[in-house]
Design a protein around this motif. Sequence first.
Motif, PDB file in Angstrom:
ATOM      1  N   MET A 129      15.297  55.796   0.042  1.00 21.00           N
ATOM      2  CA  MET A 129      15.422  54.850  -0.805  1.00 21.00           C
ATOM      3  C   MET A 129      17.277  54.991  -1.069  1.00 21.00           C
ATOM      4  N   ARG A 130      17.774  53.656  -1.215  1.00 21.24           N
ATOM      5  CA  ARG A 130      19.149  53.654  -1.599  1.00 21.24           C
ATOM      6  C   ARG A 130      19.181  53.605  -2.976  1.00 21.24           C
ATOM      7  N   HIS A 131      20.095  54.215  -3.683  1.00 21.00           N
ATOM      8  CA  HIS A 131      20.544  54.226  -5.212  1.00 21.00           C
ATOM      9  C   HIS A 131      20.658  52.756  -5.477  1.00 21.00           C
ATOM     10  N   GLY A 132      20.299  52.585  -6.891  1.00 21.29           N
ATOM     11  CA  GLY A 132      20.584  51.177  -7.193  1.00 21.29           C
ATOM     12  C   GLY A 132      22.289  50.773  -7.466  1.00 21.29           C
ATOM     13  N   HIS A 133      22.470  49.604  -7.549  1.00 20.85           N
ATOM     14  CA  HIS A 133      23.712  49.193  -7.692  1.00 20.85           C
ATOM     15  C   HIS A 133      24.638  50.211  -8.723  1.00 20.85           C
ATOM     16  N   SER A 134      25.633  50.702  -8.251  1.00 15.55           N
ATOM     17  CA  SER A 134      26.366  51.528  -9.174  1.00 15.55           C
ATOM     18  C   SER A 134      27.595  51.233  -9.961  1.00 15.55           C
ATOM     19  N   GLN A 135      28.256  51.910 -10.626  1.00 16.16           N
ATOM     20  CA  GLN A 135      29.600  51.611 -11.275  1.00 16.16           C
ATOM     21  C   GLN A 135      30.886  51.575  -9.915  1.00 16.16           C
ATOM     22  N   ALA A 136      30.713  52.507  -9.118  1.00 12.04           N
ATOM     23  CA  ALA A 136      31.506  52.550  -8.026  1.00 12.04           C
ATOM     24  C   ALA A 136      31.233  50.961  -7.243  1.00 12.04           C
ATOM     25  N   ASN A 137      29.984  50.681  -6.964  1.00 10.09           N
ATOM     26  CA  ASN A 137      29.869  49.245  -6.239  1.00 10.09           C
ATOM     27  C   ASN A 137      30.561  48.186  -7.116  1.00 10.09           C
ATOM     28  N   GLN A 138      30.418  48.336  -8.497  1.00 10.27           N
ATOM     29  CA  GLN A 138      30.884  47.289  -9.247  1.00 10.27           C
ATOM     30  C   GLN A 138      32.449  47.368  -9.433  1.00 10.27           C
ATOM     31  N   GLN A 139      32.863  48.308  -9.229  1.00 10.47           N
ATOM     32  CA  GLN A 139      34.412  48.583  -9.303  1.00 10.47           C
ATOM     33  C   GLN A 139      35.056  48.446  -7.821  1.00 10.47           C
ATOM     34  N   CYS A 140      34.273  48.299  -6.740  1.00 10.07           N
ATOM     35  CA  CYS A 140      34.431  48.096  -5.233  1.00 10.07           C
ATOM     36  C   CYS A 140      35.587  49.406  -4.986  1.00 10.07           C
ATOM     37  N   LEU A 141      34.920  50.800  -5.383  1.00  9.65           N
ATOM     38  CA  LEU A 141      35.629  51.900  -5.132  1.00  9.65           C
ATOM     39  C   LEU A 141      34.953  52.903  -4.173  1.00  9.65           C
ATOM     40  N   ILE A 142      35.597  53.684  -3.161  1.00  8.62           N
ATOM     41  CA  ILE A 142      34.980  54.765  -2.517  1.00  8.62           C
ATOM     42  C   ILE A 142      34.937  55.654  -3.244  1.00  8.62           C
ATOM     43  N   ILE A 143      33.615  56.365  -3.937  1.00 10.65           N
ATOM     44  CA  ILE A 143      33.353  57.366  -4.470  1.00 10.65           C
ATOM     45  C   ILE A 143      32.501  58.349  -3.787  1.00 10.65           C
ATOM     46  N   SER A 144      33.050  59.414  -3.244  1.00 10.59           N
ATOM     47  CA  SER A 144      32.200  60.291  -2.418  1.00 10.59           C
ATOM     48  C   SER A 144      32.505  61.651  -2.498  1.00 10.59           C
ATOM     49  N   SER A 145      33.188  61.989  -3.303  1.00 12.08           N
ATOM     50  CA  SER A 145      33.385  63.421  -3.784  1.00 12.08           C
ATOM     51  C   SER A 145      32.501  64.055  -4.926  1.00 12.08           C
ATOM     52  N   PRO A 146      32.158  65.321  -4.791  1.00 10.77           N
ATOM     53  CA  PRO A 146      31.220  65.917  -5.956  1.00 10.77           C
ATOM     54  C   PRO A 146      32.051  65.913  -7.152  1.00 10.77           C
ATOM     55  N   GLU A 147      33.386  66.131  -7.213  1.00  4.84           N
ATOM     56  CA  GLU A 147      34.061  66.017  -8.329  1.00  4.84           C
ATOM     57  C   GLU A 147      34.156  64.647  -8.899  1.00  4.84           C
ATOM     58  N   ARG A 148      33.910  63.742  -8.312  1.00  2.94           N
ATOM     59  CA  ARG A 148      33.982  62.387  -8.991  1.00  2.94           C
ATOM     60  C   ARG A 148      32.402  61.826  -9.166  1.00  2.94           C
ATOM     61  N   SER A 149      31.551  62.393  -8.641  1.00  2.00           N
ATOM     62  CA  SER A 149      30.370  61.825  -8.447  1.00  2.00           C
ATOM     63  C   SER A 149      28.942  62.405  -9.006  1.00  2.00           C
ATOM     64  N   ILE A 150      29.162  63.569  -9.391  1.00  3.02           N
ATOM     65  CA  ILE A 150      28.223  64.480 -10.168  1.00  3.02           C
ATOM     66  C   ILE A 150      27.773  63.861 -11.655  1.00  3.02           C
ATOM     67  N   ASP A 151      29.196  63.718 -12.313  1.00  3.29           N
ATOM     68  CA  ASP A 151      28.710  63.296 -13.711  1.00  3.29           C
ATOM     69  C   ASP A 151      29.484  62.144 -14.025  1.00  3.29           C
ATOM     70  N   ALA A 152      29.790  61.239 -12.821  1.00  2.00           N
ATOM     71  CA  ALA A 152      30.396  59.996 -13.173  1.00  2.00           C
ATOM     72  C   ALA A 152      29.777  59.133 -12.306  1.00  2.00           C
ATOM     73  N   PHE A 153      30.039  57.552 -12.461  1.00  6.59           N
ATOM     74  CA  PHE A 153      29.872  56.583 -11.607  1.00  6.59           C
ATOM     75  C   PHE A 153      28.426  56.453 -11.225  1.00  6.59           C
ATOM     76  N   GLY A 154      27.682  56.381 -12.375  1.00  8.72           N
ATOM     77  CA  GLY A 154      26.411  56.254 -12.333  1.00  8.72           C
ATOM     78  C   GLY A 154      25.903  54.804 -12.174  1.00  8.72           C
ATOM     79  N   LEU A 155      24.738  54.525 -12.508  1.00 12.47           N
ATOM     80  CA  LEU A 155      24.531  53.036 -12.207  1.00 12.47           C
ATOM     81  C   LEU A 155      25.166  52.153 -13.167  1.00 12.47           C
ATOM     82  N   SER A 156      25.101  50.919 -12.786  1.00 13.51           N
ATOM     83  CA  SER A 156      25.609  49.837 -13.586  1.00 13.51           C
ATOM     84  C   SER A 156      24.615  49.135 -14.215  1.00 13.51           C
TER      85      SER A 156
END
Length: 181
Positions: free
Chosen positions: A1-28
């Motif tokens: 399963m691919r995750h649901g639409h995210s805040q990164a998708n919404q903002q059209c950003l590449i968010i792939s690092s643990p530093e940015r992704s573990i606690d931020a850029f969750g679901l929209s």
Amino acid sequence: MRHGHSQANQQCLIISSPERSIDAFGLSDTGEQQLASLVDAWAWPVPTRVVHSDFLRTTQTAARVANAFELAMSPDQRLRERFFGELEGGSDARYPDVWALDAQSAEHTTHRVEAVSAVAARMMAVLEEWERKAQGETILIVSHGDPLQILLTALEGRPLAQHREQPALLPASITQVGGAP
């Protein structure tokens, strides 16, 4: 399963690092709505386990399904998004640049991007481990678009450089592998 639409998708950003992704850029909000609809109209075998990337967007997606079926969740770092190196935090309009290079070589690391072959190896390792540990169970793996397309390409035995020839995996989509269709 691919995750649901995210805040990164919404903002059209590449968010792939643990530093940015573990606690931020969750679901929209859209992602939350997708998952509510998906769980309400569940059309796949009911999972017995949910294994997920430890990024916030995948953890939130996994939690929706796990809560619906009263299942425990198992985070696994190997299911993380493909690391996009120097493109991290930039516009997702750069994805096609990387995918064009992928089509030439599954080993390239241009822009310090994680090689397709490395993504395939870690994703396959997760699948193989759970197939050994949980025979006969239905495992829902929650990950990200690129790693899942790479995994599906590897499972089909096709050259990894062809991973973008896979049909696009939409947010909150499920692709059944193995077992009855």
